[in-house]
Design a protein around this motif. Structure first.
Motif, PDB file in Angstrom:
ATOM      1  N   ILE A  69     -81.529  91.886 -17.570  1.00  0.00           N
ATOM      2  CA  ILE A  69     -80.898  91.951 -16.516  1.00  0.00           C
ATOM      3  C   ILE A  69     -80.444  92.593 -16.051  1.00  0.00           C
ATOM      4  O   ILE A  69     -79.624  93.741 -15.435  1.00  0.00           O
ATOM      5  CB  ILE A  69     -80.864  90.558 -15.434  1.00  0.00           C
ATOM      6  CG1 ILE A  69     -82.060  89.854 -15.481  1.00  0.00           C
ATOM      7  CG2 ILE A  69     -80.587  91.176 -13.538  1.00  0.00           C
ATOM      8  CD1 ILE A  69     -81.701  88.189 -14.559  1.00  0.00           C
ATOM      9  N   MET A  70     -78.940  92.348 -16.862  1.00  0.00           N
ATOM     10  CA  MET A  70     -77.390  93.604 -16.434  1.00  0.00           C
ATOM     11  C   MET A  70     -77.999  95.462 -17.144  1.00  0.00           C
ATOM     12  O   MET A  70     -77.717  95.478 -16.491  1.00  0.00           O
ATOM     13  CB  MET A  70     -76.447  92.647 -16.945  1.00  0.00           C
ATOM     14  CG  MET A  70     -75.714  91.381 -17.014  1.00  0.00           C
ATOM     15  SD  MET A  70     -74.348  90.612 -17.955  1.00  0.00           S
ATOM     16  CE  MET A  70     -72.964  92.370 -18.026  1.00  0.00           C
ATOM     17  N   ASN A  71     -78.662  94.792 -18.093  1.00  0.00           N
ATOM     18  CA  ASN A  71     -79.245  95.890 -18.773  1.00  0.00           C
ATOM     19  C   ASN A  71     -80.558  96.715 -17.530  1.00  0.00           C
ATOM     20  O   ASN A  71     -80.123  97.928 -17.646  1.00  0.00           O
ATOM     21  CB  ASN A  71     -79.579  95.905 -19.603  1.00  0.00           C
ATOM     22  CG  ASN A  71     -78.722  95.758 -21.053  1.00  0.00           C
ATOM     23  OD1 ASN A  71     -77.387  95.746 -21.083  1.00  0.00           O
ATOM     24  ND2 ASN A  71     -79.183  95.071 -22.386  1.00  0.00           N
ATOM     25  N   ILE A  72     -80.564  96.130 -17.410  1.00  0.00           N
ATOM     26  CA  ILE A  72     -82.015  97.253 -15.870  1.00  0.00           C
ATOM     27  C   ILE A  72     -81.407  97.441 -14.937  1.00  0.00           C
ATOM     28  O   ILE A  72     -81.438  98.755 -14.778  1.00  0.00           O
ATOM     29  CB  ILE A  72     -83.082  96.082 -15.552  1.00  0.00           C
ATOM     30  CG1 ILE A  72     -83.510  95.150 -16.756  1.00  0.00           C
ATOM     31  CG2 ILE A  72     -83.685  96.257 -14.781  1.00  0.00           C
ATOM     32  CD1 ILE A  72     -85.327  94.245 -16.754  1.00  0.00           C
ATOM     33  N   VAL A  73     -80.492  97.116 -14.625  1.00  0.00           N
ATOM     34  CA  VAL A  73     -79.722  97.404 -13.839  1.00  0.00           C
ATOM     35  C   VAL A  73     -78.301  98.750 -13.402  1.00  0.00           C
ATOM     36  O   VAL A  73     -78.433  99.392 -12.985  1.00  0.00           O
ATOM     37  CB  VAL A  73     -78.979  95.883 -12.919  1.00  0.00           C
ATOM     38  CG1 VAL A  73     -78.072  96.887 -11.463  1.00  0.00           C
ATOM     39  CG2 VAL A  73     -79.596  95.018 -12.078  1.00  0.00           C
ATOM     40  N   LYS A  74     -77.739  98.094 -15.047  1.00  0.00           N
ATOM     41  CA  LYS A  74     -77.305  99.716 -15.439  1.00  0.00           C
ATOM     42  C   LYS A  74     -78.357 100.513 -15.633  1.00  0.00           C
ATOM     43  O   LYS A  74     -77.597 101.496 -14.952  1.00  0.00           O
ATOM     44  CB  LYS A  74     -77.030  98.833 -16.969  1.00  0.00           C
ATOM     45  CG  LYS A  74     -75.577  98.328 -16.690  1.00  0.00           C
ATOM     46  CD  LYS A  74     -74.874  97.359 -18.381  1.00  0.00           C
ATOM     47  CE  LYS A  74     -73.902  96.006 -18.115  1.00  0.00           C
ATOM     48  NZ  LYS A  74     -72.617  96.562 -19.028  1.00  0.00           N
ATOM     49  N   ARG A  75     -79.096 100.116 -16.135  1.00  0.00           N
ATOM     50  CA  ARG A  75     -80.190 101.806 -16.447  1.00  0.00           C
ATOM     51  C   ARG A  75     -80.178 102.439 -15.142  1.00  0.00           C
ATOM     52  O   ARG A  75     -80.463 103.343 -14.836  1.00  0.00           O
ATOM     53  CB  ARG A  75     -81.451 100.829 -16.814  1.00  0.00           C
ATOM     54  CG  ARG A  75     -82.934 102.045 -17.465  1.00  0.00           C
ATOM     55  CD  ARG A  75     -83.841 101.604 -17.464  1.00  0.00           C
ATOM     56  NE  ARG A  75     -84.911 100.680 -17.503  1.00  0.00           N
ATOM     57  CZ  ARG A  75     -85.425  99.666 -16.060  1.00  0.00           C
ATOM     58  NH1 ARG A  75     -85.601  99.274 -18.193  1.00  0.00           N
ATOM     59  NH2 ARG A  75     -86.212  99.217 -15.392  1.00  0.00           N
ATOM     60  N   GLU A  76     -81.242 101.626 -13.412  1.00  0.00           N
ATOM     61  CA  GLU A  76     -81.778 102.177 -12.695  1.00  0.00           C
ATOM     62  C   GLU A  76     -79.494 102.877 -12.012  1.00  0.00           C
ATOM     63  O   GLU A  76     -80.465 103.709 -11.480  1.00  0.00           O
ATOM     64  CB  GLU A  76     -81.620 100.528 -11.600  1.00  0.00           C
ATOM     65  CG  GLU A  76     -82.863  99.809 -11.908  1.00  0.00           C
ATOM     66  CD  GLU A  76     -84.239 100.664 -12.440  1.00  0.00           C
ATOM     67  OE1 GLU A  76     -84.579 101.422 -11.258  1.00  0.00           O
ATOM     68  OE2 GLU A  76     -84.712 101.522 -13.332  1.00  0.00           O
ATOM     69  N   GLY A  97     -79.893 107.066 -11.494  1.00  0.00           N
ATOM     70  CA  GLY A  97     -79.765 107.474 -10.452  1.00  0.00           C
ATOM     71  C   GLY A  97     -80.411 107.147  -9.404  1.00  0.00           C
ATOM     72  O   GLY A  97     -80.530 107.046  -8.636  1.00  0.00           O
ATOM     73  N   ARG A  98     -81.519 105.868  -9.852  1.00  0.00           N
ATOM     74  CA  ARG A  98     -82.327 105.176  -8.724  1.00  0.00           C
ATOM     75  C   ARG A  98     -81.631 104.829  -8.056  1.00  0.00           C
ATOM     76  O   ARG A  98     -81.851 103.741  -6.481  1.00  0.00           O
ATOM     77  CB  ARG A  98     -82.981 104.772  -9.911  1.00  0.00           C
ATOM     78  CG  ARG A  98     -84.194 105.124 -10.082  1.00  0.00           C
ATOM     79  CD  ARG A  98     -85.241 104.419 -10.964  1.00  0.00           C
ATOM     80  NE  ARG A  98     -85.783 105.961 -12.267  1.00  0.00           N
ATOM     81  CZ  ARG A  98     -86.655 105.184 -13.350  1.00  0.00           C
ATOM     82  NH1 ARG A  98     -86.235 103.977 -13.561  1.00  0.00           N
ATOM     83  NH2 ARG A  98     -87.522 105.714 -13.810  1.00  0.00           N
ATOM     84  N   LEU A  99     -80.020 103.318  -7.918  1.00  0.00           N
ATOM     85  CA  LEU A  99     -79.036 103.319  -7.679  1.00  0.00           C
ATOM     86  C   LEU A  99     -77.733 104.345  -7.618  1.00  0.00           C
ATOM     87  O   LEU A  99     -77.591 104.285  -8.498  1.00  0.00           O
ATOM     88  CB  LEU A  99     -78.996 101.372  -8.418  1.00  0.00           C
ATOM     89  CG  LEU A  99     -80.374 100.226  -8.384  1.00  0.00           C
ATOM     90  CD1 LEU A  99     -79.639  99.587  -9.125  1.00  0.00           C
ATOM     91  CD2 LEU A  99     -80.701 100.137  -6.755  1.00  0.00           C
ATOM     92  N   GLU A 100     -77.873 103.578  -6.467  1.00  0.00           N
ATOM     93  CA  GLU A 100     -76.180 105.064  -5.984  1.00  0.00           C
ATOM     94  C   GLU A 100     -75.572 104.214  -5.520  1.00  0.00           C
ATOM     95  O   GLU A 100     -75.769 102.827  -4.940  1.00  0.00           O
ATOM     96  CB  GLU A 100     -76.727 106.171  -4.507  1.00  0.00           C
ATOM     97  CG  GLU A 100     -77.818 107.344  -5.513  1.00  0.00           C
ATOM     98  CD  GLU A 100     -78.390 108.372  -5.092  1.00  0.00           C
ATOM     99  OE1 GLU A 100     -77.391 108.106  -3.779  1.00  0.00           O
ATOM    100  OE2 GLU A 100     -79.176 109.269  -5.800  1.00  0.00           O
ATOM    101  N   ASN A 101     -73.834 104.096  -5.303  1.00  0.00           N
ATOM    102  CA  ASN A 101     -73.075 103.722  -4.448  1.00  0.00           C
ATOM    103  C   ASN A 101     -72.954 103.531  -3.256  1.00  0.00           C
ATOM    104  O   ASN A 101     -73.747 104.542  -2.718  1.00  0.00           O
ATOM    105  CB  ASN A 101     -71.722 104.562  -4.509  1.00  0.00           C
ATOM    106  CG  ASN A 101     -71.104 103.756  -4.441  1.00  0.00           C
ATOM    107  OD1 ASN A 101     -70.462 103.045  -4.602  1.00  0.00           O
ATOM    108  ND2 ASN A 101     -69.730 104.973  -3.636  1.00  0.00           N
ATOM    109  N   GLY A 102     -73.604 102.019  -3.251  1.00  0.00           N
ATOM    110  CA  GLY A 102     -73.201 101.771  -1.490  1.00  0.00           C
ATOM    111  C   GLY A 102     -75.152 100.969  -1.537  1.00  0.00           C
ATOM    112  O   GLY A 102     -75.390 100.328  -0.394  1.00  0.00           O
ATOM    113  N   ASP A 103     -75.787 100.901  -2.504  1.00  0.00           N
ATOM    114  CA  ASP A 103     -76.473 100.743  -1.889  1.00  0.00           C
ATOM    115  C   ASP A 103     -76.968  99.080  -2.323  1.00  0.00           C
ATOM    116  O   ASP A 103     -76.623  98.356  -3.950  1.00  0.00           O
ATOM    117  CB  ASP A 103     -78.076 101.096  -3.181  1.00  0.00           C
ATOM    118  CG  ASP A 103     -78.214 102.186  -3.054  1.00  0.00           C
ATOM    119  OD1 ASP A 103     -78.340 103.095  -1.594  1.00  0.00           O
ATOM    120  OD2 ASP A 103     -79.317 102.900  -4.016  1.00  0.00           O
TER     121      ASP A 103
END
Length: 118
Positions: A17-24, A28-34
């Motif tokens: 799960i950590m790796n999936i979030v890091k990948r996103e 650039g699919r998850l940005e600062n503040g998302d």
């Protein structure tokens, strides 16, 4: 948005799960503040216990990638997206590996070897 975890992978679910979030974040699919989905929703998405998701998010918080807002949720704290040229190079390299019949496991071994010795 998020991929699936493989419970037979040998890698603990919370790390996947950590790796999936890091990948996103890196892609650039998850940005600062998302805001990340609620813990309960993430647990359902990944098919794991809520405690597994919380463990992942706490680790990501410790690494400085997300932050918790009590009663609100978890937010991306920093965005380290990968340069488009780097992604192009990776894509071309993967294409070349596949063309030469090198599978993912061998590619990982080769990458690790080159990484250590370069």
């Amino acid at each position: 948005m998020f991929g699936k975890i493989d419970k037979h992978d040998g890698v603990p679910a919370y790390i996947q799960i950590m790796n999936i979030v890091k990948r996103e974040i890196m892609l650039g699919r998850l940005e600062n503040g998302d805001q990340l989905p609620p813990v309960r929703e993430m647990a359902a998405m990944f098919g794991v216990n809520m405690n597994t998701v919380i463990r992942s998010l706490e680790r990501l918080q410790f690494e400085g990638l997300v932050e918790a807002e009590h009663g609100v949720g978890y937010f991306v704290k920093t965005a380290h997206s990968i340069n488009r040229e780097v992604m192009k190079t990776i894509s071309e390299s993967v294409g070349e590996l596949k063309k030469n019949g090198i599978d993912l496991q061998m590619a990982k071994v080769l990458l690790e070897e080159v990484w250590k010795n370069d």
